[in-house]
Write an enzyme that holds these catalytic residues in place. Structure first.
Site, PDB file in Angstrom:
ATOM      1  N   ARG A  63       0.827  -1.209   0.000  1.00  0.00           N
ATOM      2  CA  ARG A  63       0.000   0.000   0.000  1.00  0.00           C
ATOM      3  C   ARG A  63       0.864   1.262   0.000  1.00  0.00           C
ATOM      4  NH1 ARG A  63      -3.480   2.590   4.216  1.00  0.00           N
ATOM      5  NH2 ARG A  63      -5.292   3.451   3.132  1.00  0.00           N
ATOM      6  N   HIS A  67       0.402   4.558  -2.369  1.00  0.00           N
ATOM      7  CA  HIS A  67       0.171   5.902  -1.835  1.00  0.00           C
ATOM      8  C   HIS A  67       1.330   6.842  -2.136  1.00  0.00           C
ATOM      9  CE1 HIS A  67      -3.525   5.584   0.848  1.00  0.00           C
ATOM     10  NE2 HIS A  67      -3.453   4.443   0.186  1.00  0.00           N
ATOM     11  N   ASP A  68       2.512   6.304  -2.342  1.00  0.00           N
ATOM     12  CA  ASP A  68       3.637   7.143  -2.745  1.00  0.00           C
ATOM     13  C   ASP A  68       3.499   7.549  -4.202  1.00  0.00           C
ATOM     14  OD1 ASP A  68       6.146   8.461  -2.637  1.00  0.00           O
ATOM     15  OD2 ASP A  68       7.125   6.691  -3.472  1.00  0.00           O
ATOM     16  N   VAL A  71       0.867  10.204  -5.454  1.00  0.00           N
ATOM     17  CA  VAL A  71       1.034  11.594  -5.011  1.00  0.00           C
ATOM     18  C   VAL A  71       2.438  12.051  -5.380  1.00  0.00           C
ATOM     19  CG1 VAL A  71       0.910  13.189  -3.070  1.00  0.00           C
ATOM     20  CG2 VAL A  71      -0.524  11.139  -3.077  1.00  0.00           C
ATOM     21  N   GLY A  73       4.222  11.240  -7.822  1.00  0.00           N
ATOM     22  CA  GLY A  73       5.022  10.209  -8.464  1.00  0.00           C
ATOM     23  C   GLY A  73       5.785   9.347  -7.475  1.00  0.00           C
ATOM     24  N   SER A  77       8.222  10.465  -1.364  1.00  0.00           N
ATOM     25  CA  SER A  77       7.768  11.655  -0.629  1.00  0.00           C
ATOM     26  C   SER A  77       6.858  11.289   0.537  1.00  0.00           C
ATOM     27  CB  SER A  77       7.055  12.624  -1.574  1.00  0.00           C
ATOM     28  OG  SER A  77       6.031  11.970  -2.308  1.00  0.00           O
ATOM     29  N   GLU A  90       3.033  14.467   3.438  1.00  0.00           N
ATOM     30  CA  GLU A  90       2.029  13.535   2.927  1.00  0.00           C
ATOM     31  C   GLU A  90       1.548  12.526   3.963  1.00  0.00           C
ATOM     32  OE1 GLU A  90       3.278  11.556  -0.676  1.00  0.00           O
ATOM     33  OE2 GLU A  90       4.051  13.428  -1.492  1.00  0.00           O
ATOM     34  N   ASN A  96      -3.681   8.967   4.692  1.00  0.00           N
ATOM     35  CA  ASN A  96      -2.470   8.292   5.152  1.00  0.00           C
ATOM     36  C   ASN A  96      -2.305   8.221   6.659  1.00  0.00           C
ATOM     37  OD1 ASN A  96      -1.754   8.037   2.451  1.00  0.00           O
ATOM     38  ND2 ASN A  96      -0.424   9.821   2.451  1.00  0.00           N
ATOM     39  N   PRO A 167      -7.758   7.922  -4.550  1.00  0.00           N
ATOM     40  CA  PRO A 167      -9.211   7.696  -4.634  1.00  0.00           C
ATOM     41  C   PRO A 167      -9.789   7.389  -3.260  1.00  0.00           C
ATOM     42  CG  PRO A 167      -8.010   5.780  -5.431  1.00  0.00           C
ATOM     43  CD  PRO A 167      -6.985   6.845  -5.198  1.00  0.00           C
ATOM     44  N   HIS A 197      -6.258  -5.544  -1.990  1.00  0.00           N
ATOM     45  CA  HIS A 197      -7.171  -5.515  -0.840  1.00  0.00           C
ATOM     46  C   HIS A 197      -7.455  -6.917  -0.301  1.00  0.00           C
ATOM     47  CE1 HIS A 197      -8.995  -1.279  -1.798  1.00  0.00           C
ATOM     48  NE2 HIS A 197      -7.723  -1.244  -1.476  1.00  0.00           N
ATOM     49  N   ASP A 252      -9.997  -9.146   3.858  1.00  0.00           N
ATOM     50  CA  ASP A 252     -10.450 -10.431   3.313  1.00  0.00           C
ATOM     51  C   ASP A 252     -10.584 -11.392   4.487  1.00  0.00           C
ATOM     52  OD1 ASP A 252     -10.833 -12.876   2.134  1.00  0.00           O
ATOM     53  OD2 ASP A 252      -8.983 -12.863   0.957  1.00  0.00           O
ATOM     54  N   THR A 255      -9.037 -15.398   3.484  1.00  0.00           N
ATOM     55  CA  THR A 255      -7.585 -15.630   3.533  1.00  0.00           C
ATOM     56  C   THR A 255      -6.909 -14.299   3.877  1.00  0.00           C
ATOM     57  OG1 THR A 255      -7.431 -15.256   1.138  1.00  0.00           O
ATOM     58  CG2 THR A 255      -7.625 -17.546   1.892  1.00  0.00           C
TER      59      THR A 255
END
Length: 334
Positions: A63, A67-68, A71, A73, A77, A90, A96, A167, A197, A252, A255
């Site tokens: 993740r 997330h890097d 935002v 690229g 950051s 960030e 975050n 998103p 996810h 999930d 599993t």
């Protein structure tokens, strides 16, 4: 012939000048083979150690790359800590704060790499390697791919950039497609990457308001909604997982520690946590992609590997005063 040779020399010089003036780095597999040949093995060892203690860290590292990259690229950051000059980086942005993890594993990898090859390997590349290695470990070695490298670390990190770039959990299918398209990723990339996810946890505060009320939300299995309501209540009372931002549940339930295609079977059964997960059935074409990932053994893993490499190439920084190789991933070089 002489004129042709002179022209070739001029072109070569122009290319060299462009590179010296800061052209975008060319990502390539084995980028550190000569300058730091042990770099990738060092990162994998740090990730393996962290995941062995807590599989959730592996989910966090996957993740963290997303997330890097979404935002500013793929420039690490998201790793920068608050300072007097930049009090809200960030990692303190709403998507975050209290939800990202894996920072300590990146710190450990960076420290070991710096000891072996000072000032050579960027934090951005370490984040990309770590996400690859976490994917490999959590998938039971089924998601196996090479990660190109050559990224530079960015110096800008602002919490205000996170909300428009990432998103929301409530996003519709159209909103998700548009968001990913803004990063150069297509609808299939979005559906494939959503499979991440299948590991990790989500905060009840992220979904409880609109996913546990069956009457208000018809795109969730009623028995699953009731189960979520009970699980969040148990967590709130201290009998289940609870993190800094409140109670959490596994994304999930079937599993929970395996990166696999079970996520897509959950989507088809309408037993997913987030509205953005349920949105993958909003169009016939998206539903077909979900069914393909759920039913064909090994297909999703291959597509996930390809999409991870594609995502890890978003917005790679050009050489210059706004890019560097940090000595410490949490602070810019001074």
């Amino acid at each position: 012939m002489a004129a042709s040779s002179e022209l070739a020399i001029l072109v070569a010089c122009a290319l060299l000048l462009a590179a010296a003036c800061g052209g975008a780095p060319e990502l390539e597999v084995g980028y550190y083979e000569e300058t730091c040949p042990e770099a990738e093995a060092i990162v994998r060892a740090a990730v393996s150690e962290a995941v062995a203690v807590d599989a959730g860290v592996g989910a966090g590292l996957i993740r963290l790359l997303f997330h890097d990259c979404f935002v500013q690229g793929c420039d690490a950051s998201v790793l920068l800590d608050p300072t007097a000059l930049n009090p809200r980086p960030e990692k303190l942005g709403p998507p975050n704060i209290h939800s990202l993890r894996g920072y300590e594993a990146i710190d450990a990898a960076k420290a070991a790499v710096e000891e072996a090859c000072p000032g050579t390997v960027s934090c951005a590349d370490i984040v990309a390697f770590a996400a690859r290695d976490a994917s490999y470990l959590l998938s039971g070695y089924r998601v196996d791919f090479k990660m190109p490298a050559g990224r530079l670390d960015g110096r800008r990190s602002n919490a205000s950039d996170t909300v428009p770039s990432l998103p929301p959990a409530s996003a519709s299918f159209t909103e998700l497609v548009d968001n990913f398209a803004n990063k150069g990723l297509d609808a299939e990339d979005m559906v494939v990457l959503s499979g991440a996810h299948s590991v990790g946890h989500a905060s009840c505060s992220t979904f409880a308001a609109d996913r546990t009320d069956v009457d208000a939300d018809a795109d969730i299995d009623p028995s699953f909604a009731r189960s979520l309501r009970r699980r969040c209540a148990r967590a709130e009372n201290g009998t289940d997982g609870k993190e800094q931002d409140g109670p959490t549940v596994s994304q999930d339930a079937v599993t929970p520690t395996e990166l696999d295609s079970q996520y897509y079977r959950n989507v088809l059964k309408r037993r997913v946590l987030l509205a953005s997960d349920a949105a993958l059935l909003e169009t016939p074409e998206a539903a077909r992609m979900v069914r393909d990932s759920a039913s064909v053994g090994g297909r999703w893993e291959k597509k996930f590997a390809k999409a991870m490499v594609k995502m890890a190439g978003i917005g790679v920084k050009k050489a210059g005063r706004h890019a560097e190789i940090r000595a410490n991933c949490r602070v810019v070089n001074y």
